[in-house]
Design a protein around this motif. Structure first.
Motif, PDB file in Angstrom:
ATOM      1  N   ILE A  97       0.818  -1.222   0.000  1.00 39.57           N
ATOM      2  CA  ILE A  97       0.000   0.000   0.000  1.00 39.57           C
ATOM      3  C   ILE A  97       0.850   1.269   0.000  1.00 39.57           C
ATOM      4  O   ILE A  97       0.312   2.375   0.042  1.00 39.57           O
ATOM      5  CB  ILE A  97      -0.959   0.039   1.213  1.00 39.57           C
ATOM      6  CG1 ILE A  97      -0.166   0.032   2.532  1.00 39.57           C
ATOM      7  CG2 ILE A  97      -1.932  -1.119   1.169  1.00 39.57           C
ATOM      8  CD1 ILE A  97      -1.024   0.292   3.744  1.00 39.57           C
ATOM      9  N   ARG A  98       2.167   1.133  -0.060  1.00 38.84           N
ATOM     10  CA  ARG A  98       3.046   2.300   0.053  1.00 38.84           C
ATOM     11  C   ARG A  98       2.749   3.373  -0.989  1.00 38.84           C
ATOM     12  O   ARG A  98       2.790   4.562  -0.694  1.00 38.84           O
ATOM     13  CB  ARG A  98       4.514   1.875  -0.060  1.00 38.84           C
ATOM     14  CG  ARG A  98       5.024   1.091   1.122  1.00 38.84           C
ATOM     15  CD  ARG A  98       6.519   0.881   1.053  1.00 38.84           C
ATOM     16  NE  ARG A  98       6.946   0.322  -0.230  1.00 38.84           N
ATOM     17  CZ  ARG A  98       8.208   0.024  -0.535  1.00 38.84           C
ATOM     18  NH1 ARG A  98       9.154   0.241   0.358  1.00 38.84           N
ATOM     19  NH2 ARG A  98       8.516  -0.498  -1.708  1.00 38.84           N
ATOM     20  N   ASP A  99       2.458   2.943  -2.230  1.00 39.17           N
ATOM     21  CA  ASP A  99       2.290   3.903  -3.321  1.00 39.17           C
ATOM     22  C   ASP A  99       0.830   4.197  -3.658  1.00 39.17           C
ATOM     23  O   ASP A  99       0.544   4.847  -4.663  1.00 39.17           O
ATOM     24  CB  ASP A  99       3.029   3.391  -4.568  1.00 39.17           C
ATOM     25  CG  ASP A  99       4.514   3.226  -4.314  1.00 39.17           C
ATOM     26  OD1 ASP A  99       5.090   4.051  -3.584  1.00 39.17           O
ATOM     27  OD2 ASP A  99       5.109   2.259  -4.848  1.00 39.17           O
ATOM     28  N   ILE A 100      -0.088   3.730  -2.832  1.00 39.85           N
ATOM     29  CA  ILE A 100      -1.516   3.991  -3.068  1.00 39.85           C
ATOM     30  C   ILE A 100      -1.926   5.247  -2.318  1.00 39.85           C
ATOM     31  O   ILE A 100      -1.522   5.469  -1.175  1.00 39.85           O
ATOM     32  CB  ILE A 100      -2.383   2.800  -2.603  1.00 39.85           C
ATOM     33  CG1 ILE A 100      -1.956   1.513  -3.302  1.00 39.85           C
ATOM     34  CG2 ILE A 100      -3.861   3.080  -2.865  1.00 39.85           C
ATOM     35  CD1 ILE A 100      -2.729   0.280  -2.847  1.00 39.85           C
ATOM     36  N   SER A 101      -2.733   6.085  -2.954  1.00 39.83           N
ATOM     37  CA  SER A 101      -3.246   7.290  -2.307  1.00 39.83           C
ATOM     38  C   SER A 101      -4.030   6.902  -1.056  1.00 39.83           C
ATOM     39  O   SER A 101      -4.773   5.909  -1.060  1.00 39.83           O
ATOM     40  CB  SER A 101      -4.150   8.043  -3.287  1.00 39.83           C
ATOM     41  OG  SER A 101      -4.800   9.114  -2.654  1.00 39.83           O
ATOM     42  N   VAL A 102      -3.864   7.653   0.026  1.00 40.18           N
ATOM     43  CA  VAL A 102      -4.491   7.279   1.298  1.00 40.18           C
ATOM     44  C   VAL A 102      -6.005   7.143   1.196  1.00 40.18           C
ATOM     45  O   VAL A 102      -6.609   6.364   1.938  1.00 40.18           O
ATOM     46  CB  VAL A 102      -4.139   8.297   2.407  1.00 40.18           C
ATOM     47  CG1 VAL A 102      -2.680   8.187   2.799  1.00 40.18           C
ATOM     48  CG2 VAL A 102      -4.487   9.726   1.994  1.00 40.18           C
ATOM     49  N   ASP A 103      -6.618   7.894   0.290  1.00 39.79           N
ATOM     50  CA  ASP A 103      -8.081   7.825   0.174  1.00 39.79           C
ATOM     51  C   ASP A 103      -8.554   6.686  -0.729  1.00 39.79           C
ATOM     52  O   ASP A 103      -9.760   6.468  -0.871  1.00 39.79           O
ATOM     53  CB  ASP A 103      -8.629   9.159  -0.350  1.00 39.79           C
ATOM     54  CG  ASP A 103      -8.128   9.481  -1.753  1.00 39.79           C
ATOM     55  OD1 ASP A 103      -6.968   9.108  -2.071  1.00 39.79           O
ATOM     56  OD2 ASP A 103      -8.870  10.103  -2.530  1.00 39.79           O
TER      57      ASP A 103
END
Length: 246
Positions: A97-103
């Motif tokens: 999930i490091r490169d996924i936008s928080v939303d």
């Protein structure tokens, strides 16, 4: 009314522009005001086009915001090791999930990120899940995630259905020496001259943690009252601890 630099236009251009200005005057318009209005309109259009050309800054990725979260909270953490643990665990065990936008992070994303370490490094994975939950809650509080929203790293009613139940830690402690063997062990320990032997002897007699013994200072010891006072900042629970000395 100036028509611009003579080098920019031919004589015919200048005559045509002058004629157009006179016609505007005849129609009751001020050519200077109209030209100024056109310039202002062109300026607004240029600014609008410039803004539209710039990429819109969206919510940060999980890793970007996690670093910001750690930087904001590290002042309240007790030591550098705690900061390193947060940073290392999120970079290593939350790769998915490091490169996924928080939303945009979903429960499935969190579950997939945790699966490689969930059963192998159960305790670590459990801490990482809690840290992910804290980071995402903070991102929501800061306005990077809009409502309605439910934290995808929450365990109860959420990840508990996507991840297998973790096994309890059963091999994480060293075996205790049988108390019947303590006299022989302690006698052998007292014969050793190394400072580490004295430290271990003191740790056993005072039932302290290793770090509490190794970081002890003479100013903490009251020989008259026979009390060793370990300051709160060196105790795990941050409560001052007094050890009676025989």
């Amino acid at each position: 009314m100036g028509l611009g630099s003579y080098a920019a236009y031919t004589l015919d251009d200048a005559r045509e522009m002058a004629a157009a200005a006179r016609n505007l005057l005849k129609e009751g318009h001020d050519p200077i005001e109209l030209r100024q209005a056109e310039k202002e309109e062109e300026k607004v259009e240029r600014e609008k086009a410039k803004q539209e050309a710039q990429p819109v800054a969206g919510p940060p990725t999980f890793l970007e915001y996690a670093k910001k979260y750690i930087a904001a909270h590290e002042g309240g953490w007790s030591n550098a090791k705690h900061i390193w643990q947060w940073t290392n665990s999120l970079e290593k065990h939350a790769k998915g999930i490091r490169d996924i936008s928080v939303d945009k992070i979903s429960p499935q994303d969190v579950a997939e990120a945790l699966k490689p370490s969930w059963t192998t490094f159960a305790e670590t994975a459990g801490r990482v899940r809690g840290r992910i939950e804290n980071v995402l809650d903070a991102a929501k509080a800061e306005g990077h995630i809009q409502s309605p929203w439910e934290n995808p790293a929450r365990w109860k009613g959420n990840l508990q259905f996507l991840l297998p139940k973790r096994k309890r830690l059963v091999t994480g402690h060293h075996a205790a020496i049988p108390y019947e063997d303590m006299p022989e062990f302690f006698e052998a320990l007292q014969k050793r001259e190394a400072p580490t032997a004295r430290a271990l002897e003191m740790t056993v007699l005072c039932a302290t943690r290793t770090s509490e013994t190794l970081l002890a200072r003479w100013r903490e010891v009251d020989l008259d009252r026979r009390i060793w006072t370990i300051p709160a900042e060196r105790m795990k629970m941050r409560i001052e601890h007094r050890v009676p000395l025989s």
